[in-house]
Design a protein around this motif. Sequence first.
Motif, PDB file in Angstrom:
ATOM      1  N   ALA A  67       0.817  -1.210   0.000  1.00 36.11           N
ATOM      2  CA  ALA A  67       0.000   0.000   0.000  1.00 36.11           C
ATOM      3  C   ALA A  67       0.851   1.260   0.000  1.00 36.11           C
ATOM      4  N   ALA A  68       2.040   1.191   0.584  1.00 38.49           N
ATOM      5  CA  ALA A  68       2.922   2.358   0.637  1.00 38.49           C
ATOM      6  C   ALA A  68       3.416   2.768  -0.741  1.00 38.49           C
ATOM      7  N   LEU A  69       3.315   1.874  -1.718  1.00 39.71           N
ATOM      8  CA  LEU A  69       3.756   2.178  -3.076  1.00 39.71           C
ATOM      9  C   LEU A  69       2.709   2.926  -3.892  1.00 39.71           C
ATOM     10  N   LEU A  70       1.512   3.051  -3.350  1.00 38.31           N
ATOM     11  CA  LEU A  70       0.446   3.757  -4.057  1.00 38.31           C
ATOM     12  C   LEU A  70       0.734   5.255  -4.119  1.00 38.31           C
ATOM     13  N   PRO A  71       0.307   5.930  -5.187  1.00 40.40           N
ATOM     14  CA  PRO A  71       0.389   7.392  -5.220  1.00 40.40           C
ATOM     15  C   PRO A  71      -0.401   7.986  -4.062  1.00 40.40           C
ATOM     16  N   ALA A  76      -5.217   8.453  -0.586  1.00 45.48           N
ATOM     17  CA  ALA A  76      -6.090   9.378   0.142  1.00 45.48           C
ATOM     18  C   ALA A  76      -7.561   9.156  -0.188  1.00 45.48           C
ATOM     19  N   ARG A  77      -7.861   8.933  -1.463  1.00 45.81           N
ATOM     20  CA  ARG A  77      -9.278   8.745  -1.826  1.00 45.81           C
ATOM     21  C   ARG A  77      -9.760   7.336  -1.536  1.00 45.81           C
ATOM     22  N   GLY A  78      -8.860   6.360  -1.526  1.00 46.48           N
ATOM     23  CA  GLY A  78      -9.203   5.007  -1.115  1.00 46.48           C
ATOM     24  C   GLY A  78      -9.984   4.187  -2.116  1.00 46.48           C
ATOM     25  N   LEU A 116      -4.152  -3.781  -1.017  1.00 48.23           N
ATOM     26  CA  LEU A 116      -3.740  -2.371  -1.086  1.00 48.23           C
ATOM     27  C   LEU A 116      -4.600  -1.464  -0.211  1.00 48.23           C
ATOM     28  N   GLY A 117      -5.636  -2.022   0.409  1.00 46.25           N
ATOM     29  CA  GLY A 117      -6.513  -1.211   1.246  1.00 46.25           C
ATOM     30  C   GLY A 117      -7.401  -0.279   0.445  1.00 46.25           C
TER      31      GLY A 117
END
Length: 320
Positions: A67-71, A76-78, A116-117
């Motif tokens: 998940a830390a690799l996500l922009p 933030a928008r999920g 990725l949540g």
Amino acid sequence: MTGPSSPARTGKRTAVPRTAAFLAAAALTLAGCAEPAATGKDAPGAAASAVPTADVVSGIAKDPAAAALLPDAVRARGTLALASSISSLPGAVYLPDGKTVAGEDIDLADAVGKTLGLRLKREPASFEAILPALGSGRYDVGTGNFGVTDARRKTLDFVTYINDGQGFAVREDSALKKVTALTQLCGLTVATGAGTTFEATLQKERRQCTAAGKKPYDVKTYAEVSALYASLQQGRTDVVMSTVNGLRYAVSRQPGLRFLGAYKRLDVGFALKKGSPLAPAFRAAVNHLIETGDYRKILKKWGTADSALATSRISPPEIR
């Protein structure tokens, strides 16, 4: 799909009410004479249910490292806008209620979302409409058994999650053991999906039989999955050409059929806009699922464990 696996589409968005009845019927017919067990599970000696129902996704937990690799904006928008081609099992199909979708693509995408949540906002779309829409930014990601080809890699990125390709299936009493050249089909009747690249390949290569002094094979096309396999079981055709994983699934659900193995392989992946910053996170999520064993559970559910990847990659070269 991998390209050779799905009938030609119009490029318009898929309407749920208009396709649900056909696809549900295809899914049920694909099970042959099988009857679902009353409990939803397969009892000893009982036939398998039409569509697998095991829950292999809900228990998957978020992986902070992936998940830390996500922009930042996506985290933030999920949510992610996901386009799904709803075509046939094991990829994805509407269930008889006309609203619920099930399939390998569905489970794998949902599993990645949970890893990725993120919440996936799934929208059904036609096979041919998805890839151009990714370039325009309408969707963040697309699924539809998209084969990774060198031509597609020029304009899109793919995060691989399974291996697929072209293959054949026959009745158990067929003399065919494995197809390594189309000239082995000379004199036979070959069934395939109408408007597919399978059909185009078969029609183009019929001349190989003539060149070899043999009678060309006959090509019969079907718009419905149910009719395709019914033609084989009833002896109106001798062999079916389709996707490797689709054939594996069909053979596992219907008596009297035999899968002949792969004729050509292709990696299949989540489709993304070229240069998408989502690709590293998706690759990490798939690899996490492989490490935890959840990936194998999903493939086992859909009868495609033999097509598992050892690791996910971003836009690898086309398999030759």
